[in-house]
Design a protein around this motif. Structure first.
Motif, short mmCIF file in Angstrom:
data_model
loop_
_atom_site.label_atom_id
_atom_site.label_comp_id
_atom_site.label_asym_id
_atom_site.label_seq_id
_atom_site.Cartn_x
_atom_site.Cartn_y
_atom_site.Cartn_z
N SER A 383 0.82 -1.21 0.00
CA SER A 383 0.00 0.00 0.00
C SER A 383 0.85 1.26 0.00
N ASP A 386 0.92 2.43 -3.55
CA ASP A 386 -0.33 2.49 -4.31
C ASP A 386 -0.53 3.89 -4.88
N PRO A 388 -1.20 6.54 -8.15
CA PRO A 388 -2.26 6.47 -9.16
C PRO A 388 -2.01 5.48 -10.29
N ARG A 390 -0.23 2.79 -10.21
CA ARG A 390 -0.31 1.41 -9.72
C ARG A 390 -1.78 0.96 -9.65
N ILE A 391 -2.64 1.87 -9.21
CA ILE A 391 -4.06 1.54 -9.11
C ILE A 391 -4.66 1.31 -10.48
N THR A 392 -4.42 2.24 -11.42
CA THR A 392 -4.96 2.06 -12.76
C THR A 392 -4.28 0.91 -13.49
N LYS A 394 -3.28 -1.97 -12.11
CA LYS A 394 -3.92 -3.21 -11.66
C LYS A 394 -5.30 -3.37 -12.29
N ALA A 395 -6.02 -2.25 -12.42
CA ALA A 395 -7.33 -2.31 -13.07
C ALA A 395 -7.18 -2.70 -14.54
N GLU A 413 5.53 -5.05 -10.54
CA GLU A 413 5.43 -3.89 -9.64
C GLU A 413 6.85 -3.46 -9.27
#
Length: 614
Positions: A383, A386, A388, A390-392, A394-395, A413
């Motif tokens: 975390s 995490d 921006p 990294r979040i997009t 993973k999506a 990662e």
């Protein structure tokens, strides 16, 4: 791909190349290194060539390549079209053969004009005592130059080193305005260097068509540039930009959601009549990706298969639309049993208390700096990274897994702690970014260097496994924003100056991409013995987009996440992608969070002291 070098001595003085420069060059080409010196006797001159080869296609061909007539070629490029190169052939060898048959400049220019793909080269034409060099139309491969007036020596190299030498002797990027030629007899007699310029047909509209002296932004000290007296030019590989202005604005009634959604793209596809353009974009971009992911040595030089299912191709991956489309199209052309590496970089922003505690702990145990991958995999919570992107990312991974569940998508990662960022910036990255020196160059250069290294971890069954990408080819999405109005400044220009202002902005973007982005990115990525490839800057893709009127590429009257890069978003929907198709543009320095690690009051265009003192 190669690291190429040429030192031209016009006097008998012993000029030695910088050892740091040669270390950088060797990292670019780990498979084969070789030097060659040629000497002119009447008058005296000496050309010292060095080349370091990254083997990717055909038979391994050591460079410099010298033919039976004594001509010498160092070539850092890929022939993706224009010249016939069979899969088992090496494009350097093919090009050397073609150039050897040339008797006059027009024939050399004809060959170079026909090449489709990135390149930088130096070519010694023995019979005429000519030295040719230059970069491709977009400047997708780095080439730097400097001239030492005291030693009377000119150096050309793929990568340099940031030093504190005399201020008047500085490295600069060779402008991607055409091909340069030095008449070695003439410059030796004159005691100074003059470059004859053979410009791209309509790339250098600022260049005169006469033989008067040309003023280039980056010209070595004590050197001059003149237009070639014959008026010869290189044929442009792309068509001119469509500058037409719409007579009427689009009055189609649209009922878009308050927040951009995939349904908005469905509605736009149904009412704008752009399906033909969307399908055509997919076709031309798919072919550009195919050229860049096939005909690779999926294994070692003996053509053995990659062990343990290693990937040959990686993508700089944020989960945004540019990288998502590259991944979806690469999926079409890479066999399903071969993985694709998705390189996702994040920088950790420590709070002051954590930073103090970390420093105390480090001093107490007297540990050496840990690798960023170990930091991410073993001692830091995920975390913490995490950001921006990294979040997009993973999506986006989930979308790709839905698109092809049989493919192994290695979502790498890459977590970077500030300590290692500072260390590697001083040791390596400041030299690679040089001669560029802004805050933006620092942020992008560092982010791309760590991403291209590919050292991080992948999540498997809720466990984190250390992982380093094996891919030697890295696809990057640069060129999409520049052609399809993806930046916020495009929206500002559209609001103030309409379509005419937007067209001028887009023309400027593509015109400066060589000096603003591509040389730097090539130097940074190649430092890992890997090759950057730019599908959005494929000549056929650029010609297709240049031919379209601007309103078919973008509609900046529509909200963010829809209007910018509209044609590309519609293509993403057509390819079966989901929410990633309506993600707003987020610059890499912000998405990876590297911009927040340093002085927040800095402007992107400021000189970066971290690079200057590295």
């Amino acid at each position: 791909m190669c690291g190429i070098f040429c030192l031209l001595r016009l006097a008998a003085a012993q000029l030695d190349g910088d050892k740091t420069v040669h270390e950088h060059l060797k990292r670019r080409g780990p498979n084969c290194s070789q030097d060659l010196t040629v000497t002119g006797t009447n008058p005296f001159y000496q050309c010292v060539f060095s080349a370091h080869v990254l083997h990717l296609r055909g038979l391994l061909t050591p460079q410099p390549v010298q033919d039976n007539a004594g001509n010498v070629l160092v070539w850092n490029g890929e022939v993706f079209g224009g010249l016939p190169v069979m899969p088992e052939e090496n494009d350097t060898a093919v090009l050397s053969q073609r150039l050897s048959a040339c008797n006059d400049p027009s024939e050399i220019l004809s060959i170079l004009s026909s090449v489709r793909g990135p390149w930088a080269f130096v070519y010694y034409q023995r019979a005429r005592d000519y030295l040719w060099f230059g970069r491709d139309f977009f400047g997708r491969r780095s080439l730097l130059w400097k001239f030492d007036p005291e030693e009377n020596g000119l150096t050309l190299t793929s990568v340099a080193a940031h030093t504190s030498g005399p201020a008047q002797i500085v490295w600069q990027e060779v402008p991607a305005v055409g091909v340069f030629r030095i008449d070695l007899k003439a410059v030796t007699d004159a005691g100074s260097v003059t470059f004859e310029v053979y410009p791209w047909a309509h790339a250098g509209n600022d260049l005169p068509s006469t033989c008067n002296e040309i003023k280039l932004e980056s010209l070595p000290s004590s050197c001059t540039a003149v237009m070639n007296q014959t008026g010869l030019v290189l044929a442009s590989p792309v068509c001119p930009l469509n500058t037409s202005i719409p007579k009427l604005l689009n009055e189609t009634e649209l009922h878009l959601n308050s927040h951009p959604s995939v349904e908005d793209l469905d509605q736009l596809l149904g009412c704008t009549g752009s399906k033909n353009e969307v399908n055509s974009l997919i076709d031309v971009l798919s072919e550009a990706v195919r050229r860049r992911v096939q005909c690779l040595p999926f294994g070692d030089q003996d053509n053995s298969p990659l062990i343990n299912g290693q990937a040959a191709v990686a993508i700089l991956f944020s989960g945004g639309i540019d990288s998502m489309i590259l991944a979806a199209l690469a999926d079409r052309h890479i066999p399903t049993h071969q993985p694709i590496d998705l390189l996702n970089v994040a920088f950790k922003l420590q709070d002051p208390s954590t930073k103090v505690e970390s420093t105390k702990k480090h001093k107490k145990h007297n540990n050496k700096p840990t690798d960023s991958t170990m930091t991410g995999a073993n001692s830091q919570k995920s975390s913490s990274f995490d950001v921006p992107d990294r979040i997009t990312g993973k999506a986006g991974l989930k979308e790709l897994q839905d698109l092809n569940p049989e493919r192994r998508w290695n979502f790498v990662e890459i977590n970077v702690a500030q300590e290692e960022l500072q260390k590697m910036r001083q040791e390596r990255i400041c030299h690679l970014v040089h001669p560029l020196d802004t805050v933006l160059d620092d942020s992008i250069g560092c982010a791309v260097w760590f991403a291209a290294r590919g050292a991080g971890f992948i999540a498997e069954d809720n466990d984190q496994t250390c992982f380093t990408s094996s891919a030697k080819v890295i696809l990057t999405g640069i060129g999409a924003d520049e052609q399809l109005a993806g930046y916020s400044r495009h929206r500002v220009r559209f609001k103030t100056s309409g379509h005419e202002g937007l067209i001028q902005e887009l023309a400027m973007e593509l015109g400066r991409i060589s000096s603003r982005n591509l040389g730097r990115d090539d130097r940074v990525i190649a430092d890992h013995g890997k090759e950057a490839r730019f599908p959005y800057l494929d000549e056929d893709v650029v010609s297709f987009l240049n031919a379209l009127p601007v309103w078919e590429k973008a509609d900046l009257s529509l909200p963010r996440g829809v209007g910018e890069k509209l044609l590309l978003r519609l293509a993403a929907k057509q390819l079966g992608l989901g929410p990633s198709a309506v993600l707003p543009k987020r610059a890499m320095q912000f998405g990876s969070r590297i911009a927040k690690l340093e002085n927040s009051r800095e402007k992107a265009s400021d000189k970066c002291k971290r690079l200057l003192t590295g």
